[in-house]
Design a protein around this motif. Structure first.
Motif: not given
Ligand code: NAP
Length: 313
Positions: A110-115, A85-93, A166-171
């Motif tokens: 299942l790999y939820a990626t955070w590049h 999965l590209e980031k974010p892994p979905g629209a909701t938790l 983009p902010g979620i990349n920082a987080l």
């Protein structure tokens, strides 16, 4: 291993296709996209047809925006495919929990990626911070939305995250490098009056040892762009800049500044080992922080956003 790529848009063409082409582990065997294709690669416009006809492809990588991603991911898992999965892994938790449970039940990766976690200097920053006492950490992520997201209407719609895209990349970097977990205590979200998602946000976090942790995200930054994390500790100051490509300690550069081109090859290398050895990775901490910022955030309506600036229309 044969892999299919779904959602042939900006990030698929910029990063995924070259990373797969250069990888000794992968062969891009098919694409799924309503409009996009990759030269020389079998193209489908519908995931169901690919899953039914290309049973030799065991892995699907999803590069769609977050809202449509769940249906594609669940369809692929139900058809017995490993999913990246590209980031974010979905629209909701909740969607992400459902995917994780489905993958686990079917013994699929299942790999939820955070590049951004795979930027060159992130591991060194994590290692340096591991035994330091943190006083403060400040995230400054300021970029020009017109430059980085041309024509992407989905970022302004519910689930599109706005500046948190983009902010979620920082987080994702902060949650990787900090030894302690943080959580959101306050947020302000600046939402253009014609949009559903914020163009800027300021967030405050709780840190278990009382360090001051905050983030500023802004999509209205023209000229020089800033993707920086500064951590002040009792033993010195760490600065991670250019999205994780540069690191300095007390102003002294650590190692060579590296381009971000290593991120996606590292993601695909990791996915290959998950598929070969079993297991996967779904770390929802960056997304939890974003969801909580939306829950706690005080909305401030700001000037409407137009892709073509007012003064040039
Ligand atoms: P994009 O170019 O706008 O979209 C990717 C593709 O997804 C589109 O070309 C479209 O292909 C398909 N798509 C769009 N809406 C869809 C829908 N409702 N249903 C089915 N398919 C749909 O977006 P992107 O920039 O590549 O971003 C995709 C994901 O990658 C996002 O989650 C983003 O956060 C992440 N990402 C982006 C970047 C970046 O620099 N852009 C960097 C890192 C990660 P078809 O119309 O051909 O189906």
């Amino acid at each position: 291993m044969k892999i299919a790529l779904a959602g042939i848009g900006k990030i698929a063409l910029d990063q995924h296709v070259p990373a797969i082409a250069d990888s000794p582990d992968w062969e891009l065997a098919a694409t799924v996209s309503r409009h996009g294709t990759v030269d020389g690669v079998e193209a489908f416009t519908d995931l169901g047809t690919l899953l039914a006809t290309r049973t030799d492809i065991r892995v699907v990588s999803l590069c769609l925006p977050p809202v449509p991603r769940f249906e594609y991911a669940m369809q692929a898992l139900r058809a017995g495919r490993h999913v990246m999965l590209e980031k974010p892994p979905g629209a909701t938790l909740a969607e992400c929990h459902a995917l994780e449970a489905a993958a686990l039940a079917a013994n699929l990766s299942l790999y939820a990626t955070w590049h951004s976690r795979h930027a060159d200097m992130v591991p060194a920053a994590k290692a340096w911070l591991a035994d330091k006492r943190l006083r403060s950490l400040t995230v400054t992520w300021k970029e020009d939305v017109r430059r980085w997201h041309p024509g992407q209407a989905w970022i302004w719609e519910p689930g599109g995250l706005g500046v948190f895209d983009p902010g979620i990349n920082a987080l994702s970097i902060v949650t990787e490098i900090l030894p302690a977990d943080i959580h959101v205590t306050q947020a302000q979200l600046e939402v253009p009056e014609n949009c559903q998602t914020p163009i800027a946000a300021q967030i405050a976090f709780h840190h278990p040892e009382g360090a001051r942790v905050s983030a500023v995200f802004d999509w209205r930054q023209e000229g020089a762009q800033t993707w920086e994390i500064e951590a002040v500790t009792e033993s010195g100051t760490l600065r991670l800049s250019d999205g994780g490509a540069r690191l300095s300690i007390d102003g002294k550069a650590s190692g060579e500044a590296a381009p971000l081109s290593g991120e996606y090859p590292r993601l695909y290398h990791r996915m290959a080992s998950f598929v070969q050895q079993g297991g996967g990775e779904v770390d929802l901490r960056p997304m939890t922080l974003v969801a909580d910022a939306f829950t706690l955030g005080r909305r401030k309506t700001v000037a409407p956003f137009h892709e073509v600036p007012d003064d040039t229309r």
